[in-house]
Design an enzyme around this catalytic site. Sequence first.
Site, mmCIF file in Angstrom:
data_model
loop_
_atom_site.group_PDB
_atom_site.id
_atom_site.type_symbol
_atom_site.label_atom_id
_atom_site.label_comp_id
_atom_site.label_asym_id
_atom_site.label_seq_id
_atom_site.Cartn_x
_atom_site.Cartn_y
_atom_site.Cartn_z
ATOM 1 N N HIS A 74 68.557 45.199 42.139
ATOM 2 C CA HIS A 74 68.054 44.107 42.896
ATOM 3 C C HIS A 74 68.308 42.690 41.744
ATOM 4 C CE1 HIS A 74 66.301 46.074 46.287
ATOM 5 N NE2 HIS A 74 66.346 47.018 45.539
ATOM 6 N N ASN A 147 62.717 46.366 51.937
ATOM 7 C CA ASN A 147 64.378 46.430 52.316
ATOM 8 C C ASN A 147 64.555 45.779 53.699
ATOM 9 O OD1 ASN A 147 65.009 47.040 49.720
ATOM 10 N ND2 ASN A 147 65.411 48.979 50.139
ATOM 11 N N HIS A 338 55.571 44.836 42.771
ATOM 12 C CA HIS A 338 55.149 46.186 42.451
ATOM 13 C C HIS A 338 54.566 46.895 43.666
ATOM 14 C CE1 HIS A 338 53.877 49.566 40.650
ATOM 15 N NE2 HIS A 338 52.833 49.149 40.035
ATOM 16 N N TYR A 361 57.607 50.173 38.674
ATOM 17 C CA TYR A 361 57.649 48.736 38.786
ATOM 18 C C TYR A 361 57.084 48.083 37.494
ATOM 19 C CZ TYR A 361 60.090 49.244 43.267
ATOM 20 O OH TYR A 361 61.006 49.426 44.096
HETATM 21 FE FE1 HDE Z 1 63.063 49.466 44.047
HETATM 22 N N1 HDE Z 1 63.236 48.907 42.079
HETATM 23 N N2 HDE Z 1 62.855 51.317 43.572
HETATM 24 N N3 HDE Z 1 63.093 49.972 45.938
HETATM 25 N N4 HDE Z 1 63.001 47.623 44.553
HETATM 26 C C1 HDE Z 1 63.074 47.627 41.620
HETATM 27 O O1 HDE Z 1 61.941 46.778 39.960
HETATM 28 C C2 HDE Z 1 62.820 51.799 42.129
HETATM 29 C C3 HDE Z 1 62.774 51.340 46.373
HETATM 30 C C4 HDE Z 1 62.999 47.174 45.951
HETATM 31 O O2 HDE Z 1 62.830 41.065 44.115
HETATM 32 C C5 HDE Z 1 62.867 47.389 40.457
HETATM 33 O O3 HDE Z 1 61.242 44.758 39.207
HETATM 34 C C6 HDE Z 1 62.484 53.065 42.436
HETATM 35 C C7 HDE Z 1 62.857 51.323 47.960
HETATM 36 C C8 HDE Z 1 63.206 45.757 46.050
HETATM 37 O O4 HDE Z 1 62.123 41.553 42.293
HETATM 38 C C9 HDE Z 1 62.596 48.942 39.895
HETATM 39 C C10 HDE Z 1 62.873 53.798 43.414
HETATM 40 C C11 HDE Z 1 62.573 50.062 48.321
HETATM 41 C C12 HDE Z 1 63.277 45.311 44.638
HETATM 42 C C13 HDE Z 1 62.724 49.792 41.145
HETATM 43 C C14 HDE Z 1 62.975 52.503 44.313
HETATM 44 C C15 HDE Z 1 62.856 49.369 47.002
HETATM 45 C C16 HDE Z 1 63.178 46.667 44.059
HETATM 46 C C17 HDE Z 1 64.202 46.922 39.465
HETATM 47 C C18 HDE Z 1 62.802 55.036 44.006
HETATM 48 C C19 HDE Z 1 62.525 49.605 49.601
HETATM 49 C C20 HDE Z 1 63.435 43.923 44.123
HETATM 50 C C21 HDE Z 1 63.401 45.484 39.114
HETATM 51 C C22 HDE Z 1 61.842 55.843 43.919
HETATM 52 C C23 HDE Z 1 61.097 49.946 50.302
HETATM 53 C C24 HDE Z 1 62.159 43.194 43.815
HETATM 54 C C25 HDE Z 1 62.023 45.431 39.475
HETATM 55 C C26 HDE Z 1 62.312 41.901 43.540
HETATM 56 C C27 HDE Z 1 63.209 46.678 42.543
HETATM 57 C C28 HDE Z 1 62.549 51.066 41.175
HETATM 58 C C29 HDE Z 1 63.325 52.531 45.689
HETATM 59 C C30 HDE Z 1 62.628 47.918 47.194
HETATM 60 C C31 HDE Z 1 63.436 49.378 38.936
HETATM 61 C C32 HDE Z 1 62.143 54.173 41.132
HETATM 62 C C33 HDE Z 1 62.888 52.740 48.828
HETATM 63 C C34 HDE Z 1 63.068 44.900 47.196
HETATM 64 O O5 HDE Z 1 61.335 49.182 39.161
#
Ligand code: HDE
Length: 712
Positions: A74, A147, A338, A361
């Site tokens: 992202h 999402n 988060h 997060y």
């Molecule tokens: Fe994320 N995801 N994600 N994700 N995600 C990040 O956090 C993660 C998942 C989502 O505009 C990271 O600050 C794991 C689903 C958005 O700043 C990180 C798993 C959904 C954003 C991370 C998921 C999301 C992130 C990277 C699986 C939809 C952007 C930078 C267990 C519900 C937020 C950050 C923004 C961002 C981890 C799966 C949505 C690495 C481990 C499912 C919208 O922490």
Amino acid sequence: MKNDTPHNKKLDQLDTHSTSNDNEKLTTNQGLKINNNQDSLKAGERGPSLLEDFILREKITHFDHERIPERVVHARGSGAHGVFKLTKSLAEYTKAKFLTELGKETPVFVRFSTVAGSKGSTDLARDVRGFAVKFYTEEGNYDLVANNMPVFFIQDAIKFPDLVHAVKPEPDNEIPQAASAHDTFWDFISLMPESMHMIMWLMSDRAIPRSLRMMEGFGVHSFKFINEEGKVHFVKFHFKPKLGVHSVAWDEAQRISGVDPDFHKRDLWEAIENGDFAEWDFGVQLVPEENEHNFDFDLLDPTKIIPEEEVPVEIVGTLTLNRNPDNFFAETEQVAFHPGHIIPGIDFTNDPLLQGRLFSYTDTQLSRLGSPNFHEIPINRSVNTVHNNQRDGHMRQQIVKGKTSYDPNSIGGGCPFQAMMSEGGFTSQEERVSGAKIRERSSSFVDHYSQAKLFYNSQSVPEKAHLQKALIFELSKVTLPAVRERVVGQLAFIDMTLAWRVAEKLGVEVKKLDWPNQSVPADGNMIELQSEEREPKTRISEALSMKNTVKNTVRTRKIGFIMANGADGRAVNNLKTKLESEGAKVEIIAPSLAPVKINDGSSLTPKHSLTSTASVCFDALYISAGEESAKELMTPENRNIVLNFINEAYKHCKAICFGEGTESLYSNSNVSAKKHEDRGIIWQNENSPDMFIKAIAEHRVWDLETERNSQI
Ligand code: HDE
């Protein structure tokens, strides 16, 4: 647009450096006024620079450290401030105040993003879009990190690094950027049957939105609501755009990536600057705790939706984005979301994907923002004051007074005190948990194809065709025939015709159960279920097709008026006025940026020249009335460019209106080859404004796509 919310007032108080006015003098970071910002300190006019030059050193050192690591996923984002207004109280289900007090307005910051690409990558990549919302509630920050697709690729967080490594550029050559069309992604997917539902969404046009303002948002996981009495409901969150859900064609997306890679960012920014605030209905699907097992899938499985036909989405509020950030880095880049930022009345479920996110997060912010004090960055601050005994760390902002930083204490009068539940103190749901410590997947998670089928079957004919083409495009970029074959084998469990069509273009055979051993999970159940080919309880869900979206407005749609000197002023202005009164945006495109002289002696100022924009940047075209204008547009210098505008709009199924005197443009373009009535092609007359508006509101005449393209 400035919003006078408590949060913004608070930000303004903190803001000691930002705004400039005429009396402000340039200073160093220590507040020393600078007398010369053009020359460094040297030993003589032509001599070497001196180490003593603390002004030069401070400026360059700060510059050297301007970049922070981009988000690991992202990375590319666009943000905006706004407000959430509650239109229906959810007090029966939750005690979260922002969801119970009717009419209550809560400030928000929203960040949209693509997932796979780097910070500088194109907006129009085929990808999932992040839709992260920070609600600055009086009970603390609540983040709904959503999402634009309601399911995910994997069922357990332990696979997330593998998924992301597979989709990101390959590690040896860092190719390709912001694209899933490559070997490692499809290799992973071909071995991951649980991804197939998400793959249907990703290969659909949902992955190439027309605008960030025209896409849905989904919380994906089931969460829990808890009311004052402690009663629990499962809840799924939805954002539904008031302008409807609309996408571009893949061919358009690829062109836009070259012409305007910031297309989505610019679109959101301009709409808000113009006062066309982006709006969504906010809705919930609610399932009483005791009905948890009433479905033919597991509510804890993030690869499943609850079909809206089974549990309707209840609309309870409106999300409006009404203010652009003042500073991209300070706000959009530094905002830290988060899913673990929750408030009383909302709780987590045991979805294993969500559980892993709860760790990830905060951890990622530590390396991205560099300090456990990231909550003190203005955009991340809660509106209520933070009191706790945490202290120190890099870049600590808060100056806490007093001697004590521990609890319990008597020296500090016991402060700060724990809050009782009745005072808003957070307590987790008292959920009974038991079980052996195991590394296994629940057998209720093994049906991977029923909802992939549900999605595919619910698509309209053009949507199905786009999905097929997307798969063919992506898999044609895969160099390993075995991977292509395995993916086709997966598709066969969803729809045989889909599998055959894709297979034919890839030059592979459809082999349904060709599984390498490593893909079979430890419990071995999966193969049995695959061959069973289960039918979902709901066979078609209208809500899954964009065909059934909002199609009654042209608000904020961009209409390109192509014209040259001599254009018919009356015809042009009539149509312009009518379109603008409906909220559309008219932009004039002319051979040059010089004012266009129209036939009543006045002039119109073009926003674009024919070469500075492209047909793909507009939702519809008007070829302005006037023979003289048409003549200039058909001179050797302009002719091919103008015809290309028309042909592209035609190919991409857009509405085109031809003014009187433009027959030469019509007959030399592909449009003239049309054999049947085409409701998107309109000749200007008394009724044409209404017909044109109706056609634009329809977004695209996708159902005429085959016919239009076969004539080219
Ligand atoms: Fe994320 N995801 N994600 N994700 N995600 C990040 O956090 C993660 C998942 C989502 O505009 C990271 O600050 C794991 C689903 C958005 O700043 C990180 C798993 C959904 C954003 C991370 C998921 C999301 C992130 C990277 C699986 C939809 C952007 C930078 C267990 C519900 C937020 C950050 C923004 C961002 C981890 C799966 C949505 C690495 C481990 C499912 C919208 O922490």
